[in-house]
Write a protein that holds these residues in place. Structure first.
Motif, PDB file in Angstrom:
ATOM      1  N   ASP A  26      72.706  72.333  15.799  1.00 16.64           N
ATOM      2  CA  ASP A  26      72.699  72.409  17.263  1.00 16.64           C
ATOM      3  C   ASP A  26      72.267  71.104  17.921  1.00 16.64           C
ATOM      4  O   ASP A  26      72.973  70.541  18.743  1.00 16.64           O
ATOM      5  N   ASP A  27      71.074  70.636  17.555  1.00 18.31           N
ATOM      6  CA  ASP A  27      70.537  69.468  18.258  1.00 18.31           C
ATOM      7  C   ASP A  27      70.270  68.285  17.342  1.00 18.31           C
ATOM      8  O   ASP A  27      69.582  67.351  17.715  1.00 18.31           O
ATOM      9  N   HIS A  28      70.771  68.342  16.098  1.00 17.29           N
ATOM     10  CA  HIS A  28      70.577  67.200  15.192  1.00 17.29           C
ATOM     11  C   HIS A  28      71.651  67.151  14.115  1.00 17.29           C
ATOM     12  O   HIS A  28      72.376  68.121  13.887  1.00 17.29           O
ATOM     13  N   TYR A  29      71.740  65.970  13.490  1.00 16.52           N
ATOM     14  CA  TYR A  29      72.601  65.786  12.312  1.00 16.52           C
ATOM     15  C   TYR A  29      71.686  65.737  11.085  1.00 16.52           C
ATOM     16  O   TYR A  29      70.554  65.257  11.185  1.00 16.52           O
ATOM     17  N   ILE A  30      72.205  66.164   9.926  1.00 17.98           N
ATOM     18  CA  ILE A  30      71.486  65.972   8.664  1.00 17.98           C
ATOM     19  C   ILE A  30      72.294  64.939   7.872  1.00 17.98           C
ATOM     20  O   ILE A  30      73.502  65.126   7.641  1.00 17.98           O
ATOM     21  N   SER A  67      81.060  57.711  12.817  1.00 18.33           N
ATOM     22  CA  SER A  67      80.233  57.709  14.032  1.00 18.33           C
ATOM     23  C   SER A  67      79.010  56.835  13.802  1.00 18.33           C
ATOM     24  O   SER A  67      78.625  56.583  12.668  1.00 18.33           O
ATOM     25  N   VAL A  68      78.409  56.394  14.915  1.00 22.26           N
ATOM     26  CA  VAL A  68      77.207  55.552  14.815  1.00 22.26           C
ATOM     27  C   VAL A  68      76.009  56.339  15.335  1.00 22.26           C
ATOM     28  O   VAL A  68      76.048  56.887  16.442  1.00 22.26           O
ATOM     29  N   LEU A  69      74.957  56.381  14.511  1.00 20.96           N
ATOM     30  CA  LEU A  69      73.710  57.045  14.907  1.00 20.96           C
ATOM     31  C   LEU A  69      72.605  56.005  15.006  1.00 20.96           C
ATOM     32  O   LEU A  69      72.546  55.085  14.182  1.00 20.96           O
ATOM     33  N   LEU A  70      71.747  56.154  16.004  1.00 16.50           N
ATOM     34  CA  LEU A  70      70.583  55.283  16.125  1.00 16.50           C
ATOM     35  C   LEU A  70      69.430  55.975  15.401  1.00 16.50           C
ATOM     36  O   LEU A  70      69.008  57.064  15.803  1.00 16.50           O
ATOM     37  N   VAL A 104      68.569  63.501  12.162  1.00 16.78           N
ATOM     38  CA  VAL A 104      68.675  62.516  13.253  1.00 16.78           C
ATOM     39  C   VAL A 104      69.057  63.304  14.514  1.00 16.78           C
ATOM     40  O   VAL A 104      70.042  64.056  14.491  1.00 16.78           O
ATOM     41  N   PRO A 105      68.281  63.169  15.613  1.00 21.56           N
ATOM     42  CA  PRO A 105      68.601  63.947  16.824  1.00 21.56           C
ATOM     43  C   PRO A 105      70.033  63.692  17.294  1.00 21.56           C
ATOM     44  O   PRO A 105      70.501  62.544  17.270  1.00 21.56           O
ATOM     45  N   ALA A 106      70.722  64.745  17.751  1.00 23.31           N
ATOM     46  CA  ALA A 106      72.116  64.603  18.213  1.00 23.31           C
ATOM     47  C   ALA A 106      72.197  63.639  19.391  1.00 23.31           C
ATOM     48  O   ALA A 106      73.203  62.950  19.576  1.00 23.31           O
ATOM     49  N   GLU A 107      71.104  63.535  20.175  1.00 27.06           N
ATOM     50  CA  GLU A 107      71.125  62.621  21.338  1.00 27.06           C
ATOM     51  C   GLU A 107      71.122  61.150  20.898  1.00 27.06           C
ATOM     52  O   GLU A 107      71.335  60.268  21.717  1.00 27.06           O
ATOM     53  N   ASN A 108      70.886  60.898  19.587  1.00 25.70           N
ATOM     54  CA  ASN A 108      70.918  59.512  19.087  1.00 25.70           C
ATOM     55  C   ASN A 108      72.325  59.068  18.690  1.00 25.70           C
ATOM     56  O   ASN A 108      72.508  57.980  18.147  1.00 25.70           O
ATOM     57  N   LEU A 109      73.319  59.941  18.914  1.00 31.61           N
ATOM     58  CA  LEU A 109      74.718  59.543  18.668  1.00 31.61           C
ATOM     59  C   LEU A 109      75.105  58.474  19.685  1.00 31.61           C
ATOM     60  O   LEU A 109      74.865  58.631  20.887  1.00 31.61           O
ATOM     61  N   ILE A 110      75.710  57.379  19.204  1.00 35.53           N
ATOM     62  CA  ILE A 110      76.162  56.343  20.128  1.00 35.53           C
ATOM     63  C   ILE A 110      77.511  56.778  20.713  1.00 35.53           C
ATOM     64  O   ILE A 110      78.506  56.902  19.984  1.00 35.53           O
ATOM     65  N   VAL A 111      77.513  57.034  21.981  1.00 31.38           N
ATOM     66  CA  VAL A 111      78.646  57.426  22.821  1.00 31.38           C
ATOM     67  C   VAL A 111      79.438  58.611  22.269  1.00 31.38           C
ATOM     68  O   VAL A 111      79.108  59.753  22.555  1.00 31.38           O
TER      69      VAL A 111
END
Ligand code: FAD
Length: 156
Positions: A26-30, A67-70, A104-111
């Motif tokens: 829901d709110d993160h990637y593993i 995809s790019v994650l911060l 990694v929080p989903a909000e850290n996805l770059i664009v």
């Protein structure tokens, strides 16, 4: 300081062969997989990490599905990331990275998901040109220094 995680044991010049995988919740990637030759991770707070959000074989184009994650490195280190230094005679502080169920929080996805390859190339092409210019000028400087020293050096 920042780090930039693209290269993997199975991928080099052909970036589309990266295998590091993600599972979306829901709110993160593993994140699971590994990276190698990544500079400065021991000295950085943040890393731009290129991952596969869709497997290569399920994509219409092999450049899709990345995809790019911060990644907040200190948080990741406490939650499944292992950093292993690679000792070489070069001051890049190279490391190998192992991701074992790192959230990694989903909000850290770059664009936008799936567009990571384009974002990485956008920065990497400029970086490679800058680095090439630096090494050409380094080479000129060291040749001048070596030639001057060889000409001035007094023997016996
Ligand atoms: C000191 C150091 C620091 C680094 N820092 C980082 C970093 O911070 N982040 C990161 O993500 N990566 C980093 N890298 C990794 C670097 O980006 C890779 O080494 C690079 O992408 C090349 O990949 P490779 O080493 O697997 O070489 P390969 O892909 O195996 O290439 C080897 C050679 O074969 C040639 N070649 C490859 N494919 C073809 C083809 N199809 N046709 C013709 N020739 C081909 C290449 O041009 C090259 O000369 C670093 C590497 C080093 C050495």
């Amino acid at each position: 300081m920042q780090a930039f995680g693209v290269k993997e044991p199975s991928s080099g010049t052909d970036t589309t062969r990266i295998r590091i995988s993600t599972e979306k919740h829901d709110d993160h990637y593993i994140v699971n997989g590994s990276k190698v030759w990544i500079s400065r991770t021991e000295h950085s707070d943040l890393m731009l990490l290129l991952v596969r959000t869709t497997p290569r074989e399920k994509c219409a184009k092999r450049t899709d599905g990345m995809s790019v994650l911060l990644v907040e490195l200190r948080e990741a280190l406490a939650d499944g990331l292992t950093i292993k230094p690679i000792r070489i005679m070069m001051n890049h502080s190279s490391t190998e990275l192992f991701f074992d169920d790192v959230p990694v929080p989903a909000e850290n996805l770059i664009v936008e998901e799936g567009e990571g390859f384009r974002y990485i190339l956008d920065g990497m092409n400029a970086e490679r040109i800058l680095i090439a210019a630096k090494y050409v000028s380094d080479a000129r400087y060291f040749i001048e220094r070596a030639a001057a020293y060889a000409a001035e050096r007094g023997l016996w």
